[in-house]
Write a protein that holds these residues in place. Structure first.
Motif, PDB file in Angstrom:
ATOM      1  N   VAL A 123       2.253  -1.425   3.016  1.00  0.00           N
ATOM      2  CA  VAL A 123       1.868  -1.925   4.338  1.00  0.00           C
ATOM      3  C   VAL A 123       3.066  -2.549   5.054  1.00  0.00           C
ATOM      4  CG1 VAL A 123       0.422  -3.622   5.551  1.00  0.00           C
ATOM      5  CG2 VAL A 123      -0.584  -2.148   3.797  1.00  0.00           C
ATOM      6  N   ASP A 124       3.933  -3.249   4.332  1.00  0.00           N
ATOM      7  CA  ASP A 124       5.151  -3.787   4.954  1.00  0.00           C
ATOM      8  C   ASP A 124       6.021  -2.663   5.501  1.00  0.00           C
ATOM      9  OD1 ASP A 124       4.384  -6.387   4.448  1.00  0.00           O
ATOM     10  OD2 ASP A 124       5.820  -6.718   2.821  1.00  0.00           O
ATOM     11  N   TRP A 125       6.156  -1.579   4.725  1.00  0.00           N
ATOM     12  CA  TRP A 125       6.907  -0.427   5.218  1.00  0.00           C
ATOM     13  C   TRP A 125       6.257   0.094   6.502  1.00  0.00           C
ATOM     14  CZ3 TRP A 125       5.184   4.474   6.192  1.00  0.00           C
ATOM     15  CH2 TRP A 125       6.155   5.394   6.584  1.00  0.00           C
ATOM     16  N   ALA A 126       4.941   0.251   6.487  1.00  0.00           N
ATOM     17  CA  ALA A 126       4.242   0.784   7.654  1.00  0.00           C
ATOM     18  C   ALA A 126       4.438  -0.102   8.883  1.00  0.00           C
ATOM     19  CB  ALA A 126       2.761   0.952   7.345  1.00  0.00           C
ATOM     20  N   LYS A 127       4.371  -1.410   8.693  1.00  0.00           N
ATOM     21  CA  LYS A 127       4.543  -2.348   9.802  1.00  0.00           C
ATOM     22  C   LYS A 127       5.939  -2.271  10.402  1.00  0.00           C
ATOM     23  CE  LYS A 127       1.366  -6.003   8.324  1.00  0.00           C
ATOM     24  NZ  LYS A 127       1.282  -7.371   7.788  1.00  0.00           N
ATOM     25  N   ASN A 128       6.935  -2.151   9.541  1.00  0.00           N
ATOM     26  CA  ASN A 128       8.320  -2.294   9.977  1.00  0.00           C
ATOM     27  C   ASN A 128       9.094  -0.998  10.158  1.00  0.00           C
ATOM     28  OD1 ASN A 128       8.292  -5.231   9.895  1.00  0.00           O
ATOM     29  ND2 ASN A 128       8.112  -4.974   7.694  1.00  0.00           N
ATOM     30  N   LYS A 129       8.630   0.096   9.594  1.00  0.00           N
ATOM     31  CA  LYS A 129       9.436   1.323   9.606  1.00  0.00           C
ATOM     32  C   LYS A 129       8.674   2.550  10.106  1.00  0.00           C
ATOM     33  CE  LYS A 129      12.791  -0.474   6.887  1.00  0.00           C
ATOM     34  NZ  LYS A 129      14.185  -0.486   6.960  1.00  0.00           N
ATOM     35  N   SER A 130       7.466   2.356  10.608  1.00  0.00           N
ATOM     36  CA  SER A 130       6.693   3.514  11.045  1.00  0.00           C
ATOM     37  C   SER A 130       5.912   3.188  12.314  1.00  0.00           C
ATOM     38  CB  SER A 130       5.707   3.929   9.947  1.00  0.00           C
ATOM     39  OG  SER A 130       4.567   3.105   9.956  1.00  0.00           O
ATOM     40  N   LYS A 131       5.239   4.206  12.816  1.00  0.00           N
ATOM     41  CA  LYS A 131       4.376   4.022  13.989  1.00  0.00           C
ATOM     42  C   LYS A 131       2.919   3.801  13.598  1.00  0.00           C
ATOM     43  CE  LYS A 131       4.334   9.010  14.497  1.00  0.00           C
ATOM     44  NZ  LYS A 131       4.752  10.117  15.344  1.00  0.00           N
ATOM     45  N   ILE A 132       2.678   3.636  12.298  1.00  0.00           N
ATOM     46  CA  ILE A 132       1.312   3.424  11.819  1.00  0.00           C
ATOM     47  C   ILE A 132       0.777   2.087  12.337  1.00  0.00           C
ATOM     48  CG2 ILE A 132      -0.141   3.083   9.773  1.00  0.00           C
ATOM     49  CD1 ILE A 132       1.873   4.898   8.272  1.00  0.00           C
ATOM     50  N   GLU A 133      -0.432   2.115  12.883  1.00  0.00           N
ATOM     51  CA  GLU A 133      -1.089   0.917  13.389  1.00  0.00           C
ATOM     52  C   GLU A 133      -2.332   0.556  12.580  1.00  0.00           C
ATOM     53  OE1 GLU A 133      -1.894   1.368  17.601  1.00  0.00           O
ATOM     54  OE2 GLU A 133      -0.009   2.448  17.870  1.00  0.00           O
ATOM     55  N   ILE A 134      -2.953   1.561  11.995  1.00  0.00           N
ATOM     56  CA  ILE A 134      -4.186   1.339  11.240  1.00  0.00           C
ATOM     57  C   ILE A 134      -4.062   2.031   9.887  1.00  0.00           C
ATOM     58  CG2 ILE A 134      -6.670   1.838  11.114  1.00  0.00           C
ATOM     59  CD1 ILE A 134      -6.689   1.738  14.210  1.00  0.00           C
ATOM     60  N   VAL A 135      -4.359   1.285   8.832  1.00  0.00           N
ATOM     61  CA  VAL A 135      -4.414   1.838   7.480  1.00  0.00           C
ATOM     62  C   VAL A 135      -5.883   1.822   7.067  1.00  0.00           C
ATOM     63  CG1 VAL A 135      -3.722   1.522   5.074  1.00  0.00           C
ATOM     64  CG2 VAL A 135      -2.097   0.993   6.919  1.00  0.00           C
ATOM     65  N   TRP A 136      -6.348   2.932   6.529  1.00  0.00           N
ATOM     66  CA  TRP A 136      -7.749   3.017   6.105  1.00  0.00           C
ATOM     67  C   TRP A 136      -7.827   3.576   4.697  1.00  0.00           C
ATOM     68  CZ3 TRP A 136     -10.186   7.724   5.106  1.00  0.00           C
ATOM     69  CH2 TRP A 136      -9.530   8.872   5.548  1.00  0.00           C
ATOM     70  N   LEU A 137      -8.986   3.379   4.083  1.00  0.00           N
ATOM     71  CA  LEU A 137      -9.196   3.855   2.723  1.00  0.00           C
ATOM     72  C   LEU A 137     -10.684   3.995   2.468  1.00  0.00           C
ATOM     73  CD1 LEU A 137     -10.272   1.261   0.767  1.00  0.00           C
ATOM     74  CD2 LEU A 137      -7.992   0.482   1.354  1.00  0.00           C
ATOM     75  N   ALA A 138     -10.992   4.657   1.372  1.00  0.00           N
ATOM     76  CA  ALA A 138     -12.372   4.773   0.911  1.00  0.00           C
ATOM     77  C   ALA A 138     -12.412   4.306  -0.534  1.00  0.00           C
ATOM     78  CB  ALA A 138     -12.857   6.217   1.009  1.00  0.00           C
ATOM     79  N   VAL A 139     -13.449   3.569  -0.878  1.00  0.00           N
ATOM     80  CA  VAL A 139     -13.580   3.046  -2.236  1.00  0.00           C
ATOM     81  C   VAL A 139     -15.035   3.186  -2.681  1.00  0.00           C
ATOM     82  CG1 VAL A 139     -13.934   0.659  -1.429  1.00  0.00           C
ATOM     83  CG2 VAL A 139     -13.039   1.051  -3.728  1.00  0.00           C
ATOM     84  N   TYR A 140     -15.217   3.492  -3.957  1.00  0.00           N
ATOM     85  CA  TYR A 140     -16.562   3.515  -4.515  1.00  0.00           C
ATOM     86  C   TYR A 140     -17.169   2.113  -4.394  1.00  0.00           C
ATOM     87  CZ  TYR A 140     -16.200   7.908  -7.280  1.00  0.00           C
ATOM     88  OH  TYR A 140     -16.100   9.206  -7.720  1.00  0.00           O
ATOM     89  N   ALA A 141     -18.420   2.028  -3.993  1.00  0.00           N
ATOM     90  CA  ALA A 141     -19.093   0.727  -3.937  1.00  0.00           C
ATOM     91  C   ALA A 141     -19.161   0.102  -5.328  1.00  0.00           C
ATOM     92  CB  ALA A 141     -20.488   0.872  -3.345  1.00  0.00           C
ATOM     93  N   SER A 142     -19.184   0.918  -6.359  1.00  0.00           N
ATOM     94  CA  SER A 142     -19.245   0.403  -7.733  1.00  0.00           C
ATOM     95  C   SER A 142     -17.893  -0.093  -8.249  1.00  0.00           C
ATOM     96  CB  SER A 142     -19.764   1.499  -8.671  1.00  0.00           C
ATOM     97  OG  SER A 142     -18.896   2.618  -8.637  1.00  0.00           O
ATOM     98  N   ASN A 143     -16.822   0.155  -7.517  1.00  0.00           N
ATOM     99  CA  ASN A 143     -15.486  -0.268  -7.923  1.00  0.00           C
ATOM    100  C   ASN A 143     -15.243  -1.687  -7.411  1.00  0.00           C
ATOM    101  OD1 ASN A 143     -12.778  -0.661  -8.484  1.00  0.00           O
ATOM    102  ND2 ASN A 143     -12.091   1.228  -7.496  1.00  0.00           N
ATOM    103  N   GLU A 144     -15.852  -2.634  -8.083  1.00  0.00           N
ATOM    104  CA  GLU A 144     -15.799  -4.027  -7.649  1.00  0.00           C
ATOM    105  C   GLU A 144     -14.366  -4.573  -7.619  1.00  0.00           C
ATOM    106  OE1 GLU A 144     -17.786  -8.181  -9.097  1.00  0.00           O
ATOM    107  OE2 GLU A 144     -18.982  -6.360  -9.334  1.00  0.00           O
ATOM    108  N   LEU A 145     -13.577  -4.257  -8.646  1.00  0.00           N
ATOM    109  CA  LEU A 145     -12.182  -4.735  -8.680  1.00  0.00           C
ATOM    110  C   LEU A 145     -11.389  -4.190  -7.511  1.00  0.00           C
ATOM    111  CD1 LEU A 145     -11.343  -4.540 -12.485  1.00  0.00           C
ATOM    112  CD2 LEU A 145     -11.693  -6.599 -11.114  1.00  0.00           C
ATOM    113  N   GLY A 146     -11.519  -2.879  -7.256  1.00  0.00           N
ATOM    114  CA  GLY A 146     -10.805  -2.270  -6.143  1.00  0.00           C
ATOM    115  C   GLY A 146     -11.261  -2.824  -4.804  1.00  0.00           C
ATOM    116  N   TYR A 147     -12.570  -2.906  -4.630  1.00  0.00           N
ATOM    117  CA  TYR A 147     -13.113  -3.431  -3.375  1.00  0.00           C
ATOM    118  C   TYR A 147     -12.609  -4.849  -3.120  1.00  0.00           C
ATOM    119  CZ  TYR A 147     -16.340  -5.395  -0.006  1.00  0.00           C
ATOM    120  OH  TYR A 147     -16.856  -6.030   1.088  1.00  0.00           O
TER     121      TYR A 147
END
Length: 182
Positions: A123-147
């Motif tokens: 995310v630091d790379w994206a903020k400072n070295k790219s034109k990316i404004e939004i980062v998104w992801l998908a996670v299993y609802a059962s993946n409590e640690l990841g969520y």
């Protein structure tokens, strides 16, 4: 894709390196990915379905190296790959300010703070070295640690798709999350 090799310390006190991969790392990345895909209950992919071979993995690394809105990073300890993360930016002009996050960590290195390190680096790379404004992801609802990791890293739920994943005979909801970084 420009990323300076960076050193971090995980919870166990071990120092790890986060860096951009080289084409020479393709076989090690393939082995890492196959290792965490095998018997996973948090990725919508089986080992048999994983499409990459050495040639494809090498090509993928080159694509990331030549992209202005995508990055792949690897984490290593004593020359062994222990995790990876990628931000894959869209090539479509109307959404090329967005990138999807994907990450995998070797089982023995989970709960050591490595996920937080990898997300922070990407995310630091994206903020400072790219034109990316939004980062998104998908996670299993059962993946409590990841969520919980994503939530603690500033990602917000943007939607839930009921029964999207099917593990054996169990249905699992897909949780869409995002973070505006600019």
């Amino acid at each position: 894709m420009k990323f300076e090799k960076t050193f971090y310390t995980v919870k166990s006190g071990k120092q790890i390196t986060v860096r951009s991969p080289l084409v020479a790392d393709a076989q090690a990345i393939l082995s890492l990915k196959r290792g965490y895909i095998e018997n996973t209950t948090t990725l919508p992919l089986t080992l048999e379905e994983y499409p990459n071979n050495l040639k494809k993995e090498s090509h993928l690394i080159e694509e990331y190296q030549n992209s202005t809105n995508s990055i792949v990073l690897i984490a290593e300890f004593e020359d062994e790959l222990i995790g990876n993360i990628d931000l894959t930016g869209s090539k479509r002009s109307k959404i090329n300010h967005t990138a999807m996050l994907g990450m995998g960590i070797q089982k023995d290195w989970r709960n050591q703070g490595l996920g937080k390190i990898l997300i922070t680096a990407a995310v630091d790379w994206a903020k400072n070295k790219s034109k990316i404004e939004i980062v998104w992801l998908a996670v299993y609802a059962s993946n409590e640690l990841g969520y919980n990791l994503y939530k603690n890293m500033g990602f917000e739920v943007s939607g839930i798709i009921k029964d999207f994943f099917k593990e054996n005979e169990d249905y699992i909801d897909k949780v869409q999350m995002y973070q505006r970084i600019k």
